[in-house]
Design an enzyme around this catalytic site. Structure first.
Site, PDB file in Angstrom:
ATOM      1  N   PHE A  11       0.824  -1.202   0.000  1.00  0.00           N
ATOM      2  CA  PHE A  11       0.000   0.000   0.000  1.00  0.00           C
ATOM      3  C   PHE A  11       0.860   1.255   0.000  1.00  0.00           C
ATOM      4  O   PHE A  11       1.845   1.351   0.743  1.00  0.00           O
ATOM      5  CB  PHE A  11      -0.892   0.046   1.245  1.00  0.00           C
ATOM      6  CG  PHE A  11      -1.892  -1.062   1.338  1.00  0.00           C
ATOM      7  CD1 PHE A  11      -3.185  -0.902   0.841  1.00  0.00           C
ATOM      8  CD2 PHE A  11      -1.556  -2.272   1.931  1.00  0.00           C
ATOM      9  CE1 PHE A  11      -4.109  -1.934   0.932  1.00  0.00           C
ATOM     10  CE2 PHE A  11      -2.470  -3.308   2.020  1.00  0.00           C
ATOM     11  CZ  PHE A  11      -3.748  -3.133   1.522  1.00  0.00           C
ATOM     12  N   ASP A  12       0.482   2.212  -0.805  1.00  0.00           N
ATOM     13  CA  ASP A  12       0.993   3.566  -0.648  1.00  0.00           C
ATOM     14  C   ASP A  12       0.425   4.097   0.672  1.00  0.00           C
ATOM     15  O   ASP A  12      -0.576   3.579   1.185  1.00  0.00           O
ATOM     16  CB  ASP A  12       0.544   4.431  -1.832  1.00  0.00           C
ATOM     17  CG  ASP A  12       0.904   5.883  -1.659  1.00  0.00           C
ATOM     18  OD1 ASP A  12       2.060   6.174  -1.323  1.00  0.00           O
ATOM     19  OD2 ASP A  12       0.011   6.739  -1.826  1.00  0.00           O
ATOM     20  N   VAL A  13       1.029   5.130   1.207  1.00  0.00           N
ATOM     21  CA  VAL A  13       0.611   5.641   2.519  1.00  0.00           C
ATOM     22  C   VAL A  13      -0.219   6.911   2.419  1.00  0.00           C
ATOM     23  O   VAL A  13      -1.378   6.958   2.839  1.00  0.00           O
ATOM     24  CB  VAL A  13       1.848   5.888   3.417  1.00  0.00           C
ATOM     25  CG1 VAL A  13       1.442   6.561   4.730  1.00  0.00           C
ATOM     26  CG2 VAL A  13       2.556   4.571   3.701  1.00  0.00           C
ATOM     27  N   VAL A 174      -1.205  -0.977  -4.305  1.00  0.00           N
ATOM     28  CA  VAL A 174      -2.446  -0.231  -4.097  1.00  0.00           C
ATOM     29  C   VAL A 174      -2.128   1.227  -3.785  1.00  0.00           C
ATOM     30  O   VAL A 174      -1.365   1.524  -2.859  1.00  0.00           O
ATOM     31  CB  VAL A 174      -3.258  -0.840  -2.933  1.00  0.00           C
ATOM     32  CG1 VAL A 174      -4.591  -0.110  -2.764  1.00  0.00           C
ATOM     33  CG2 VAL A 174      -3.478  -2.340  -3.145  1.00  0.00           C
TER      34      VAL A 174
END
Length: 220
Positions: A11-13, A174
């Site tokens: 995941f991107d943050v 994502v």
């Protein structure tokens, strides 16, 4: 089927798990009537500076870029600021709010290997995650700071393969940022775009494998 070969979900943050615009309340408190404008310009310059520094070959950690973007934004909006106000606002980036569905979705995916991969430096990411409900979820934290190259360069996504010992086709990446999805897809990751703002995908010669309005789509 893509699902059968996925070994890790990355995941991107910023903008994907955490709402970067939740610092608006801090901005508004210090600069009444200018909170939203400052918040939006700050985020725009933060991204722009990371891209520009990558192009110029003058890497600085994301915390420094975030500070510089904030200083520029205050000057551009002709706001009276001092070191204390800058530190106050920067501290807000360490306490961003999770999007409402994130905790439940990640808990439901705990049978998978999970990771976050961000342009943020570890001195920003670790406090942010440790102060959130995600601290109790087994998530590997990965930063571009290891190689000192920013997303969406191909070299940056190579860090994920090194850290997680997986192949490109085994990663589901994502992100809510189209530039990030484009970079990840170009690198060879499977991608899921979280289109929280109901916008169209950028014309960058690639398309995402899946598109959802929020992370709940991953479960569905």
């Amino acid at each position: 089927m893509i699902e059968s070969r996925i070994k890790v979900i990355v995941f991107d943050v910023y903008g994907t798990l955490f709402n970067v615009y939740s610092v608006e309340q801090h901005c508004e408190k210090l600069f009444p009537g200018k909170g939203r404008e400052l918040c939006e310009l700050w985020r725009r310059k933060q991204l722009e500076y990371s891209f520009l520094r990558q192009l110029m070959g003058t890497y600085e950690p994301f915390y420094t870029i975030t500070r510089n973007a904030l200083t520029y934004s205050c000057r551009q909006l002709e706001l009276t600021y001092n070191d204390q106000k800058i530190e106050n606002l920067l501290n807000g980036y360490l306490h961003l709010k999770l999007y409402k569905e994130v905790e439940d979705v990640l808990k439901s995916l705990e049978d998978k290997q999970l990771a976050v991969f961000s342009n943020g430096s570890l001195d920003m990411l670790k406090p942010l995650i440790n102060e959130s409900p995600l601290k109790d979820i087994n998530i590997k934290v990965i930063s571009v700071d290891e190689a000192k190259v920013y997303k969406p360069t191909p070299m940056s996504y190579q860090i994920v393969l090194k850290q997680l010992s997986v192949r490109r086709e085994e990663v589901l990446f994502v992100s809510s940022n189209t530039w990030d999805i484009a970079g990840a897809k170009n690198f060879g990751f499977n991608t899921a775009w979280i289109n929280r703002q109901n916008v169209i995908f950028d014309c960058l010669g690639v398309t995402t494998d899946a598109e959802y309005t929020d992370l709940l789509g991953l479960i569905d």
